[in-house]
Design a protein around this motif. Structure first.
Motif, mmCIF file in Angstrom:
data_model
loop_
_atom_site.group_PDB
_atom_site.id
_atom_site.type_symbol
_atom_site.label_atom_id
_atom_site.label_comp_id
_atom_site.label_asym_id
_atom_site.label_seq_id
_atom_site.Cartn_x
_atom_site.Cartn_y
_atom_site.Cartn_z
ATOM 1 N N GLN A 332 0.850 -1.301 0.057
ATOM 2 C CA GLN A 332 0.099 0.072 0.064
ATOM 3 C C GLN A 332 0.804 1.266 -0.106
ATOM 4 O O GLN A 332 1.677 1.475 0.868
ATOM 5 C CB GLN A 332 -1.062 -0.018 1.059
ATOM 6 C CG GLN A 332 -1.883 1.200 1.154
ATOM 7 C CD GLN A 332 -2.607 1.282 2.618
ATOM 8 O OE1 GLN A 332 -2.060 1.106 3.547
ATOM 9 N NE2 GLN A 332 -3.913 1.089 2.488
ATOM 10 N N TYR A 377 -1.878 -12.411 -4.506
ATOM 11 C CA TYR A 377 -2.698 -11.501 -3.697
ATOM 12 C C TYR A 377 -3.736 -10.692 -4.482
ATOM 13 O O TYR A 377 -3.430 -10.419 -5.731
ATOM 14 C CB TYR A 377 -2.016 -10.451 -2.763
ATOM 15 C CG TYR A 377 -1.452 -11.071 -1.460
ATOM 16 C CD1 TYR A 377 -1.864 -11.906 -0.427
ATOM 17 C CD2 TYR A 377 0.176 -10.949 -1.340
ATOM 18 C CE1 TYR A 377 -1.354 -12.285 0.497
ATOM 19 C CE2 TYR A 377 0.824 -11.513 -0.067
ATOM 20 C CZ TYR A 377 0.201 -12.286 0.574
ATOM 21 O OH TYR A 377 0.797 -12.588 1.726
ATOM 22 N N THR A 378 -5.150 -10.499 -3.858
ATOM 23 C CA THR A 378 -6.014 -9.806 -4.958
ATOM 24 C C THR A 378 -6.532 -8.777 -4.187
ATOM 25 O O THR A 378 -6.910 -7.926 -4.664
ATOM 26 C CB THR A 378 -7.275 -10.662 -5.255
ATOM 27 O OG1 THR A 378 -7.565 -11.385 -3.792
ATOM 28 C CG2 THR A 378 -6.530 -12.100 -6.129
ATOM 29 N N SER A 379 -6.322 -8.417 -2.856
ATOM 30 C CA SER A 379 -6.613 -7.468 -2.098
ATOM 31 C C SER A 379 -5.671 -7.005 -0.967
ATOM 32 O O SER A 379 -4.938 -8.034 -0.527
ATOM 33 C CB SER A 379 -8.043 -7.420 -1.721
ATOM 34 O OG SER A 379 -8.309 -8.455 -0.690
ATOM 35 N N TYR A 380 -5.736 -5.832 -0.294
ATOM 36 C CA TYR A 380 -5.275 -5.407 0.857
ATOM 37 C C TYR A 380 -5.779 -5.346 1.906
ATOM 38 O O TYR A 380 -6.916 -5.117 2.208
ATOM 39 C CB TYR A 380 -4.250 -4.055 0.391
ATOM 40 C CG TYR A 380 -3.323 -3.648 1.630
ATOM 41 C CD1 TYR A 380 -2.167 -4.334 1.661
ATOM 42 C CD2 TYR A 380 -4.023 -2.850 2.673
ATOM 43 C CE1 TYR A 380 -1.199 -3.653 2.685
ATOM 44 C CE2 TYR A 380 -3.074 -2.313 3.675
ATOM 45 C CZ TYR A 380 -2.104 -2.781 3.533
ATOM 46 O OH TYR A 380 -0.927 -2.405 4.906
ATOM 47 N N SER A 381 -5.004 -5.556 3.356
ATOM 48 C CA SER A 381 -5.593 -5.492 4.479
ATOM 49 C C SER A 381 -4.503 -5.192 5.391
ATOM 50 O O SER A 381 -3.484 -5.804 5.431
ATOM 51 C CB SER A 381 -6.581 -6.832 4.943
ATOM 52 O OG SER A 381 -7.007 -6.760 6.185
ATOM 53 N N GLY A 388 -6.888 -10.835 0.600
ATOM 54 C CA GLY A 388 -7.425 -11.636 -0.684
ATOM 55 C C GLY A 388 -6.266 -12.244 -1.086
ATOM 56 O O GLY A 388 -5.438 -11.860 -1.692
ATOM 57 N N ASN A 429 -2.984 -1.148 -8.985
ATOM 58 C CA ASN A 429 -4.248 -0.760 -9.266
ATOM 59 C C ASN A 429 -4.162 0.663 -8.409
ATOM 60 O O ASN A 429 -4.394 0.549 -7.245
ATOM 61 C CB ASN A 429 -5.108 -1.818 -8.449
ATOM 62 C CG ASN A 429 -6.629 -1.451 -8.593
ATOM 63 O OD1 ASN A 429 -7.088 -0.340 -8.822
ATOM 64 N ND2 ASN A 429 -7.621 -2.341 -8.082
ATOM 65 N N GLU A 432 -7.961 2.038 -6.483
ATOM 66 C CA GLU A 432 -8.576 1.292 -5.488
ATOM 67 C C GLU A 432 -9.014 2.226 -4.326
ATOM 68 O O GLU A 432 -9.973 1.927 -3.705
ATOM 69 C CB GLU A 432 -7.811 0.023 -5.026
ATOM 70 C CG GLU A 432 -8.503 -0.759 -4.086
ATOM 71 C CD GLU A 432 -7.703 -2.153 -3.744
ATOM 72 O OE1 GLU A 432 -8.034 -2.700 -2.804
ATOM 73 O OE2 GLU A 432 -7.062 -2.585 -4.780
ATOM 74 N N TYR A 438 -2.080 0.550 -4.770
ATOM 75 C CA TYR A 438 -1.858 -0.800 -4.545
ATOM 76 C C TYR A 438 -1.206 -1.604 -5.346
ATOM 77 O O TYR A 438 -1.446 -1.386 -6.600
ATOM 78 C CB TYR A 438 -2.992 -1.711 -4.156
ATOM 79 C CG TYR A 438 -3.886 -0.975 -3.049
ATOM 80 C CD1 TYR A 438 -3.489 -1.308 -1.763
ATOM 81 C CD2 TYR A 438 -4.734 0.140 -3.059
ATOM 82 C CE1 TYR A 438 -4.136 -0.766 -0.555
ATOM 83 C CE2 TYR A 438 -5.548 0.634 -2.128
ATOM 84 C CZ TYR A 438 -5.086 0.152 -0.671
ATOM 85 O OH TYR A 438 -5.838 0.796 0.237
ATOM 86 N N TYR A 440 0.733 -5.378 -6.638
ATOM 87 C CA TYR A 440 0.382 -6.842 -6.147
ATOM 88 C C TYR A 440 1.634 -7.527 -7.019
ATOM 89 O O TYR A 440 1.665 -7.102 -8.339
ATOM 90 C CB TYR A 440 -0.889 -7.348 -6.709
ATOM 91 C CG TYR A 440 -1.880 -6.837 -5.874
ATOM 92 C CD1 TYR A 440 -2.411 -7.117 -4.368
ATOM 93 C CD2 TYR A 440 -2.658 -5.611 -6.477
ATOM 94 C CE1 TYR A 440 -3.330 -6.423 -4.085
ATOM 95 C CE2 TYR A 440 -3.655 -5.027 -5.860
ATOM 96 C CZ TYR A 440 -4.106 -5.509 -4.503
ATOM 97 O OH TYR A 440 -5.188 -4.810 -3.785
#
Length: 453
Positions: A332, A377-381, A388, A429, A432, A438, A440
């Protein structure tokens, strides 16, 4: 003479006069009653005998009445007799006719076991012997026909040649089908034996000739047809004649040579099939089992071996490659200052695999088929549990001139080498979140080949 009274004047007159001497009345002759003779003794005895006969007949009729069991036996036998009498004997089966005669004999045995009362109630039994005799004559007719047929078959063989086989075998089959007694009636059987001996002498010479004319063994239809013809001729000979084929060992050697060539042909066809599938290592393994000089339908083993040596790097690449290192990560990035934070995970050894098949083209290029998957990875947390995760499925067929980097899609490239595969996945991305970008990325090394194709 006796005195009687005149009917007219009532005076006494002699019974011998024709008219009364007193009044002249004509007298009618009076028939005197005859004396009754006594009944003869023989008529009395005859009457007694008749009465006795009537009584005896009544006693006989009563005594001839059958019990239920006796009547059942009689009815059963009458039914069998009826069936036998109605049976049509105009058939050509000796076996069936023989069974008919056995049934007639069985009926006779049953009849003999009946008592006199039962036999009196059996109908048409006298016709059984006639039907049995008729069946015997029919058997004799059939047997005479069979014997005559075999004799005729033997006579029709005529002059023996290689074309006489069917006639000889048909005559022999006809003779073999006869009973031992009927065989004795075939007067020209020795003629059949002589014909067989002559035919098989010709067949042996023909077999020797066919083997001699096989010539050099090759994978051509002509060469194979000659061997099949020779072997068929040999197999058609009886066992005691096969030993007379002086060059049979030559046929065995040529069959062995042909089988060897045929096995090479199948392997070469398998090599071409594996090359078409892109399995260069399997093709190489099969080629090592074939001599360099073997040639079939324009394809020479030495040429294929040379081609694989020339493309040894592609041979080395064909197979299943498993991960030996790498990782996937997500970052991020703050847009206003470029600072970042993120997560990443290392790949375990052997966690993923990619299969590579390489088909060599006639123009020098290589058609590469790649199958596998890449974890991403498909998403961030902010916490690892919330990340994801997914995969990029790799299913790509591409024709190339040389090894190097191949683009799978806009985010993924693979670098191919004889020692393995390197994978690079990178996706940005920026939309987002308005404050962050972001990124990946997955990098994966597959340097261990576990299966060679």
């Amino acid at each position: 003479m006796a005195l009687i009274h005149c009917p007219e004047c009532s005076r006494e007159i002699s019974d011998t006069v024709k008219k009364c001497p007193h009044c002249g009345y004509k007298l009618k002759k009076v028939k005197q009653p005859k004396e009754r003779k006594p009944i003869p003794k023989w008529m009395f005895i005859a009457g007694i005998v008749c009465i006795g006969l009537v009584v005896a007949a009544r006693i006989l009729i009563y005594s001839m009445q059958l019990s239920y069991e006796e009547l059942t036996q009689v009815n059963s036998l009458n039914a069998k007799i009826g069936e036998q009498i109605a049976y049509d004997l105009n058939i050509d089966s000796v076996l069936e006719l023989s069974e008919y005669i056995k049934e007639c004999d069985s009926i006779s045995s049953e009849y003999d076991e009946l008592n006199w009362k039962q036999r009196f109630s059996v109908t048409d039994y006298e016709k059984i012997s006639g039907k049995k005799e008729e069946a015997g004559k029919r058997i004799e007719e059939i047997e005479n026909t069979e014997v005559d047929s075999v004799i005729k078959q033997i006579d029709e063989i005529g002059d023996v040649s290689l074309d006489s086989k069917k006639k000889i075998l048909d005559a022999e089959d006809g003779y073999s089908a006869l009973s031992d007694d009927l065989k004795k009636r075939v007067a020209n059987y020795e003629q059949l034996e002589t014909a067989k001996e002559k035919y098989y002498e010709l067949a042996v010479n023909d077999t020797v000739s066919k083997i001699s004319h096989i010539g050099k063994v090759s994978l051509t239809n002509d060469s194979h047809a000659k061997m099949v013809s020779a072997k068929t001729a040999y197999n058609d000979l009886p066992a005691d004649y096969r030993s007379k084929v002086s060059n049979y060992s030559t046929l065995v050697a040529k069959e062995k040579k042909y089988d060897e060539l045929n096995d090479r042909k199948r392997k070469l066809q398998d090599v071409k099939s594996e090359l078409k599938k892109g399995n260069l290592n399997e093709a190489k393994r099969l080629l090592e089992q074939l001599p360099n000089g073997f040639l079939y339908q324009g394809t020479k083993v030495s040429d294929l071996k040379k081609r694989l040596r020339k493309n040894s790097n592609w041979v080395a690449l064909c197979g299943r490659w498993k991960t030996t290192g790498g990782r996937m990560e997500v970052d991020q990035v703050w847009k206003y200052d470029g600072s970042s934070k993120g997560w990443n995970r290392k790949f375990s050894k052997g966690e993923e695999f990619i299969d590579v098949h390489c088909q060599l083209k006639d123009n020098g290029k290589v058609k590469v088929k790649i199958i596998g998957s890449i974890p991403i990875y498909t998403s961030y947390s902010v916490i690892a549990e919330g990340l994801g995760q997914g995969t990029v499925v790799v299913s790509k067929t591409k024709t190339v001139s040389s090894m190097g980097t191949i683009r799978i899609d806009s985010n993924t490239t693979l670098t191919l080498s004889p020692t393995g595969i390197s994978v690079n996945y990178y996706k940005v991305n920026p939309n987002e979140d308005q404050y962050f970008t972001y990124k990946y990325k997955s990098v994966m090394d597959l340097k261990k080949k576990t299966v060679s194709f």
